[in-house]
Motif scaffolding. Structure first.
Motif, short mmCIF file in Angstrom:
data_model
loop_
_atom_site.label_atom_id
_atom_site.label_comp_id
_atom_site.label_asym_id
_atom_site.label_seq_id
_atom_site.Cartn_x
_atom_site.Cartn_y
_atom_site.Cartn_z
N TYR A 42 0.83 -1.17 0.20
CA TYR A 42 -0.11 0.05 0.11
C TYR A 42 0.93 1.39 0.01
CZ TYR A 42 -2.43 4.02 1.71
OH TYR A 42 -2.80 5.44 1.89
N ALA B 278 -4.94 3.43 13.16
CA ALA B 278 -5.42 2.36 14.20
C ALA B 278 -6.50 2.76 15.07
CB ALA B 278 -4.30 1.73 14.95
N GLU C 39 -7.80 12.36 20.57
CA GLU C 39 -6.75 12.61 19.52
C GLU C 39 -6.02 14.07 20.04
OE1 GLU C 39 -5.08 11.44 16.69
OE2 GLU C 39 -3.91 13.38 17.37
N ARG C 40 -4.73 13.91 20.15
CA ARG C 40 -4.21 15.21 20.68
C ARG C 40 -3.92 16.23 19.52
NH1 ARG C 40 1.81 13.13 22.16
NH2 ARG C 40 2.35 12.55 20.10
N VAL D 13 -4.29 12.44 25.89
CA VAL D 13 -4.16 11.60 27.26
C VAL D 13 -2.77 11.78 27.92
CG1 VAL D 13 -4.36 9.11 27.89
CG2 VAL D 13 -5.83 9.94 26.11
N ASP E 286 1.69 1.86 14.95
CA ASP E 286 3.12 1.90 14.84
C ASP E 286 3.74 1.81 16.16
OD1 ASP E 286 2.69 2.68 12.09
OD2 ASP E 286 3.17 4.94 12.28
N ALA F 11 0.56 1.47 7.26
CA ALA F 11 -0.94 2.01 7.29
C ALA F 11 -1.80 0.72 7.44
CB ALA F 11 -1.22 2.97 6.30
#
Ligand SMILES: Cc1cc2nc3c(=O)[nH]c(=O)nc-3n(C[C@H](O)[C@H](O)[C@H](O)COP(=O)(O)OP(=O)(O)OC[C@H]3O[C@@H](n4cnc5c(N)ncnc54)[C@H](O)[C@@H]3O)c2cc1C
Ligand SMILES: Cc1cc2nc3c(=O)[nH]c(=O)nc-3n(C[C@H](O)[C@H](O)[C@H](O)COP(=O)(O)OP(=O)(O)OC[C@H]3O[C@@H](n4cnc5c(N)ncnc54)[C@H](O)[C@@H]3O)c2cc1C
Ligand SMILES: CC(C)(COP(=O)(O)OP(=O)(O)OC[C@H]1O[C@@H](n2cnc3c(N)ncnc32)[C@H](O)[C@@H]1OP(=O)(O)O)[C@@H](O)C(=O)NCCC(=O)NCCS
Ligand SMILES: CC(C)(COP(=O)(O)OP(=O)(O)OC[C@H]1O[C@@H](n2cnc3c(N)ncnc32)[C@H](O)[C@@H]1OP(=O)(O)O)[C@@H](O)C(=O)NCCC(=O)NCCS
Lengths: 557, 557
Positions: free
Chosen positions: A436, B11, B32-33, B80, B293, B311
């Motif tokens: 990909y 992810a 999500e930061r 977080v 990752d 990905a």
């Protein structure tokens, strides 16, 4: 060791070449009744279309190069006219001189290929009616097209017109090639769809594409008669009573294995009339092997043996024949019919069994349809493809795969071909890790997507309904279109109500859980989300339309 | 059930989306930061390059669409900052307001991704030095490129100059993208080759292609220091003592898993510093899962666990995490590192283990190199590819595959990826039936060809020698170039004599059978024919150069 090979193209030349590499001392004689060995049959349409400009490029090997590289005695214009299996000899006729002689063999490889099916309709022998199998066929068609299109260009006549009878791969390649040359093309196909190696809903987008390119495609119509006309053209009469004027008629209604020699020699044939071979490609005579379009081979999914006239299998079978002749133990397992065709900007193909074949064979199956883009949607140059996977409803084994689309279709066919060959399941397809980057695919590849949907079906997380079940499957059901109002406006299934997915949770709250719900969206993703909501709320019978409106329309068009 | 997800892109968003489909009643919160969820990281270079023109296309989902479609509570700009595994809570900081709060979870999914490796050299913090990981990084780089290239176009300054440090996938995508914008690009790579996921001889053709496109590629050179200059540019000093002036430096020397949270929470890490997970993607804490990752996963060929920041795996791991959180039993087997990159007109990639990795792991292997064209040579638009298969010398199991070329490279990588995943052998590759028509392949597909050569190696029908064995392998041997005199004239291996294959049978008749012979041609096919002749005549040690002059030159360049 003296090896005689009948037929000097894909299978035959492969036998001879491989045999030399395994046995430097063998005497290897290759008989080819045509004037060319080892030519690229598959390139013929493209030379007519001027896409392959240089005719020489089609001649992969010549008798001289086979002699020089491989010490093979290749005799062109030499036809083998009979085999004496007891004496282990063949009778050979020099086509040009008429001279006959016999040649002895220790091992004989029969690779005579196939002949175009000849349909016995009035006028079929008219000079404007042609088949395309060999270099000579190509030369004649090209000369005619060159002449008539040049005349048309000079204004000496109207546009050249052609009818292509048969919408298989070769027919469509010819339609495209002739169109490139400025010829007006009509394609006539007796079945109710083009492209027999794929199912109807995968073929329809290709048919539409042909039509947008100006090809007149007539399905459910066969050529009934061909009549000469005074101006040198013919009138093709169709079974539908339509008439088409044409300067050229290409008959591409399939091929029949060339089994005259084998039959006369008393070799066993298979149920479809091809030469019967064992898994070592040996015929019923222990000194005679056969390969290529003339033989029947097993299928990975369907019972029995089949004719599958394709170049890859012919080449690999030839190699296996040589192995076995030279004392190796090489097994040919099956031909799965992996095939692909370019049709203008589209690509279509399949591997394994089609839905029609599974149905005919009485094999239990289920289908899943997805419509992902060939590569990441945000990277330019991609379009939606139509991908169908057929699988065993219990084990999930992949029984067949088909696709049509623009970019990346051939690649997904290859991956599915691996799955069919290796008896993988749709659960495996969920997991496969494919290459990909945005120009090439998506993080969840189309094959993964097909795996997800198919696996969800088996796990009971999604229950599909299919276009061919319409209207029966919707009777007494609430048909719900979960697309946007704009999408619904443009087209919707008769009787459907519109509940956009964003409002679905709320608006479905007080629906009667016992009324069946038939959901759909554009491709199946949003209606799957809707189904998950209903399923978990205890709805008795909520189903998602496989492939959504896209598949539905392709089926019903 | 309350599910908390840390990280809202590949992810993380996958965990949340799948969890909703499995559990309509769960409370799902996604932290999500950054200021974007679910964006196409992989598209970032192409927006800078103006290939993806519309920035919005990169935003696959938004908090609003996640809410609407999937009832997910996605909180952007929320970081977080710690996990209390005993209390099952996370502490969250609103990045914009600084406000802090705790949130309880039943199940926690850690998907924080990776951070760019920061090399501690002088000047690394200069504002011209950038990494590319997120939308914000892209926006800043693009703004700079837009401004400086526009100034250059107006003649207000010379061409913009960039140095890309690190010649992995992202580095090369950036080099191409910047070049498209008219930027003068230098690529600096510390290793002796570009593209670490493939071996040297597969990478060299890509390096040459970059150079023909005007990219200055320096291998064996690393950035040692970066100094501000008076005109607003920087001077990059290399380990080779060279200096390059640049207006922009892209650092793309790899990534490190984001494990601060996991470490602080006492979760176990793997040998490479990633989060350790079991085959259900569960961390050492039974209520915490991880994906993407940040985690280490097994490899299908190499022992141990590895970081493989890609990905596809991130997305599929996320899906599996959701399955397991929602009570399903879903196993993640391994990551094989299938990857691909477009580099101008070329494509390169690999799957499974590289030769370097096999050597380092002490795993027995052999390699075969073939150079077929992407599709039938006689059909326009194809070129030679460099295809390498690594396999077990006893069983033939495919351990890895790599390719570089122009057309059809990604497809062969996918087929080889299937082979690695399914533990197929090179004997299987001989047999696979792939889709063939002239625009897409050859009757014997490149993968079949690789299978033939590799299988012949195991069967002892061909004995290969390799470029890296030169000159040792040729000492005391007769080096024979079986190409044409013309080919020999242009280039040949030092010490080689020229015996064209057409004359080979004759001219080799009285050679001493005990003198080793090292044969080669352009790709290996003709020298294989020569070797078969010598082998069968009883020559003690005749060998064919794997991949011929092509591979040899790619290795030694
Ligand atoms: C126009 C066209 C396009 C095609 N495109 C594709 C494609 O895209 N993909 C694909 O997979 N396949 C394609 N095919 C099919 C493919 O070419 C065949 O499957 C393949 O060539 C079969 O190989 P073969 O050796 O069995 O037969 P052939 O290649 O047909 O060779 C058989 C040879 O045997 C000779 N012969 C027969 N009887 C005798 C005799 N008694 N004595 C001496 N010689 C004899 C014939 O003259 C013939 O040359 C195409 C075919 C055509 C015609
Ligand atoms: C420029 C570029 C090009 C790429 N090209 C390709 C390609 O072509 N093919 C390929 O396979 N892969 C490619 N990748 C890699 C691919 O994007 C990653 O492997 C994938 O995105 C990893 O997914 P992830 O969810 O683990 O991490 P990410 O997608 O990076 O997401 C992690 C998110 O977690 C957030 N986060 C971290 N810590 C916290 C915290 N404490 N609180 C809240 N949020 C947090 C981060 O802000 C980040 O947004 C590319 C990557 C980049 C940067
Ligand atoms: C070309 C033809 C004569 C076959 O000849 P061939 O000598 O087997 O040649 P190929 O080009 O297929 O090469 C395959 C052989 O070369 C070897 N080879 C290929 N590349 C190699 C390399 N780089 N190094 C070493 N060996 C190599 C393979 O191992 C194989 O040998 P093997 O069968 O002994 O294992 C036959 O395929 C033919 O006539 N084709 C044209 C007709 C046709 O196929 N039509 C339908 C499609 S258009
Ligand atoms: C988009 C994203 C949020 C995932 O969302 P998702 O809802 O799982 O959506 P996808 O588009 O991946 O679709 C997959 C789901 O739709 C289903 N589906 C897809 N097509 C379908 C169809 N035609 N019919 C029925 N269901 C279908 C699949 O079965 C799957 O559901 P499942 O996981 O429950 O089996 C996440 O992948 C993401 O954030 N991606 C962008 C970031 C990223 O990946 N970056 C790196 C690459 S650039």
């Amino acid at each position: 060791m003296k090896i005689v090979v009948v037929g000097g193209v894909a299978a035959g030349a492969s036998v001879a070449a491989r045999a030399r590499r395994l046995d430097e001392d063998a005497e290897i004689i290759l008989f080819e009744r045509g004037h060319h060995v080892s030519f690229a049959n598959c390139g013929l349409p493209y030379h007519i279309g001027n896409v392959i400009k240089d005719r020489e490029r089609l001649l992969v090997q010549t008798p001289e190069s086979l002699r020089e590289l491989l010490d093979i005695d290749a005799r062109i214009a030499h036809e083998v006219t009979s085999i004496d299996p007891a004496a282990k000899t063949v009778t050979v006729k020099d086509v040009d001189t008429g001279e006959q002689y016999t040649e002895a063999y220790d091992a004989l490889a029969l690779c005579p290929g196939a002949n175009a099916v000849h349909i016995p309709i009035p006028g079929i022998d008219a000079p404007q009616v042609r088949v395309l199998r060999r270099i000579g066929d190509m030369d004649k068609i090209k000369a005619l097209v060159d002449r008539e299109t040049e005349q048309a260009a000079r204004g000496e006549r109207g546009a050249m017109r052609a009818v292509v009878v048969g919408a298989g791969y070769i027919g469509l390649e010819m339609a495209e090639s002739l169109h490139h040359r400025g010829v007006q093309v009509t394609v006539v196909e007796a079945a109710d769809q083009i492209l027999p190696p794929v199912d109807r809903e995968i073929a329809t987008p290709v048919m539409n594409h042909l039509r947008t390119r100006g090809i007149d495609v007539r399905v459910g119509a066969s050529a009934a008669a061909i009549a000469q006309q005074a101006d040198g053209s013919v009138k093709v009469e169709l079974s539908t009573n339509a008439f088409i004027d044409a300067d050229l008629v290409i008959m591409s209604v399939g091929v029949r294995p060339a089994t005259e020699l084998a039959k006369a020699a008393g070799l066993e044939l298979g149920p479809h009339g091809g030469i019967k071979v064992d898994d070592h490609m040996r015929t019923s005579d222990p000194s005679i092997w056969a390969a290529g379009d003339a033989v029947e081979t097993p299928h990975p999914v369907l019972p029995g043996t089949y004719l599958t006239p394709l170049a890859g299998p012919a080449n690999r079978q030839g190699r296996i024949v040589a192995d076995n002749i030279c004392g190796r133990d090489s097994v040919y397992t099956f031909t799965q019919g992996t095939s692909v065709v370019k049709v203008f900007d589209m690509v279509a193909g399949g591997t394994g069994a089609t839905e029609r074949q599974l149905k005919a064979a009485g094999i239990a199956y289920r289908a899943a349809h997805v419509h992902p883009s060939g590569h990441a949607g945000y990277y330019p140059g991609t379009a939606m493809m139509h991908l169908k996977v057929l699988f065993d409803p219990e084990t999930g084994r992949v029984l067949g795969g088909q696709a049509s689309g623009f970019d990346g279709v051939d690649k997904r066919l290859d991956v599915l071909a691996m799955a069919v060959r290796e008896k993988l399941t749709v659960f495996d397809l969920e997991e496969v890790e494919l290459a990909y980057a945005p120009p090439f695919g998506s993080a969840k590849d189309p094959v993964n997507m097909a795996g997800f949907v198919a696996s969800n079906t088996i796990r009971g997380d999604i229950k599909l309904w299919y276009p061919q079940e319409f209207p029966a499957a919707t009777e007494g059901a609430r048909i719900v279109d979960v697309r946007t109002p704009q999408e619904y406006e443009l087209w919707h299934i008769p009787g459907a109500v519109n509940v956009p997915i964003g409002e679905f949770r709320e608006r479905s709250r007080d629906w009667d859980k016992n009324v069946p719900v038939r959901l759909y969206c554009a491709v199946g993703f949003r209606s799957y989300l809707a189904e998950r909501i209903l399923d978990q709320r205890g709805f008795a019978d909520a189903r998602t339309l496989s492939g959504g409106a896209n598949t539905f329309r392709a089926w019903h068009e």
